[in-house]
Design an enzyme around this catalytic site. Sequence first.
Site, PDB file in Angstrom:
ATOM      1  N   SER A 268       0.808  -1.225   0.000  1.00 12.43           N
ATOM      2  CA  SER A 268       0.000   0.000   0.000  1.00 12.43           C
ATOM      3  C   SER A 268       0.841   1.275   0.000  1.00 12.43           C
ATOM      4  CB  SER A 268      -1.013  -0.030   1.144  1.00 12.43           C
ATOM      5  OG  SER A 268      -0.402  -0.107   2.393  1.00 12.43           O
TER       6      SER A 268
ATOM      7  N   ASP B 131       9.021   5.645 -10.879  1.00 10.71           N
ATOM      8  CA  ASP B 131       8.507   6.183 -12.135  1.00 10.71           C
ATOM      9  C   ASP B 131       9.131   7.530 -12.478  1.00 10.71           C
ATOM     10  OD1 ASP B 131       6.959   3.953 -12.283  1.00 10.71           O
ATOM     11  OD2 ASP B 131       5.021   4.986 -12.251  1.00 10.71           O
TER      12      ASP B 131
ATOM     13  N   LYS C 110      -0.985  -4.019  -3.389  1.00  5.48           N
ATOM     14  CA  LYS C 110      -2.254  -3.486  -2.891  1.00  5.48           C
ATOM     15  C   LYS C 110      -2.433  -2.076  -3.437  1.00  5.48           C
ATOM     16  CE  LYS C 110      -5.008  -2.454   1.220  1.00  5.48           C
ATOM     17  NZ  LYS C 110      -5.273  -1.035   0.954  1.00  5.48           N
TER      18      LYS C 110
END
Length: 409
Positions: A308, A319, A333
């Site tokens: 999470s 990214d 998750k």
Amino acid sequence: MSLKQMLKRLSIFIFVFVLFCVTNIQNPAMAITPQSLYDKAWRLIYTKYVDDTQNQQNWERWRHKYDNVIKDEEDAYVAIGTMVDSLGDVYTKFLTPKEYKEESESIEGSLKGIGVQIGVRDGKLLIIAPLEDTPGEKAGLLSEDEILEINGESTKGITVEAAADKIRGPEGTSVKLLIKRKGVPNKYYTIQRANIELKSVSTKAPKIGKVDDNLGYIRLSSFISRNAASEFQNALNQLKDKDGIIIDLRSNPGGLLTNAIYIADMLLSNKTIVSTVDRDGYKETQNSLSQVSTNQPIVVLINGGSASASEILSGALKDNKRAVIVGKKSFGKGLVQEINKLPDGSALHITIQKYLTPNGTDIHKKGITPDYVVDIKEADIKANKDPQLAKACEILQQQVGKATTAKAD
């Protein structure tokens, strides 16, 4: 980050969590009956659940299903639990007043138990992560351990809530767990419960392996505590003279979404951190501010217990090419829950959104794959070796060397 910027950030962030989200507080003086409590829960799921088909079922069938059955609060709790279970979503769940009180205590920074985050996957009760410096970690419990028995009782078919209730207990008492771990015989662990103070951040040297003297190490064990972001900022200040930073998110089960965003904001400048998408397809993107706390090169460590909020932070850094990710694939998750407090003190966790990494990737049930996949085995631990940590040091030293050469040129 300045106080003014923090206040600005507070004013624009959606205060929802990955594990623990915004609480809708009802008027305690409001008259409530067991039947109206059930109806309130039905309405909340009907209007907020991320899948507006409620998992391809006619939600109206639940509304009056128990009209002649619910007589008291216990009946209402059973009925609500049954209704919620029909969604087939382990993250959308009902909490009794006792369970909600215990959860609130963990957000505030303390709980009584052995200090492990548990979850159910494919019908198995698993340890997602032991918290640092807790009885569970000291006893040797590991991420991905399967709990077969609690105090001699089988965990087959058990819910997370029921398991947590059996594992928790008064400080000084003990719980006996039968643990199944891949590659080794099943083993019983008898662990004494304690008052667990939830400290989220540590810059202490890791217990296994070694960090080079010119590098900084930050162990972020949980995003649950409201103090996690401020603790992380203090750690960055403490390590500002280091050539590079290792952020260890291994076996970090997650916590507050806002903590993940605040921490990412300290490390990114004018970049996308995360996007959330609701049931209507409405997408909201959280971006970092222009000012960062450090430009030091970063390596992030993750494993199967990194879930999470850990995945939000590592995904944002990966990214945006701000950090190199090392370790094993994360838990996977990618859903956001909201906590709705009900008038009697019980509560509902409701999945209200999914989240996407800056590249638009949905990592739910897929996880984040590291840039460098490195395993750590039982033999490594026994030999006091940490190949993942060693790889992080190697990568940072290479980056530091390149930076030094560039400056010389």
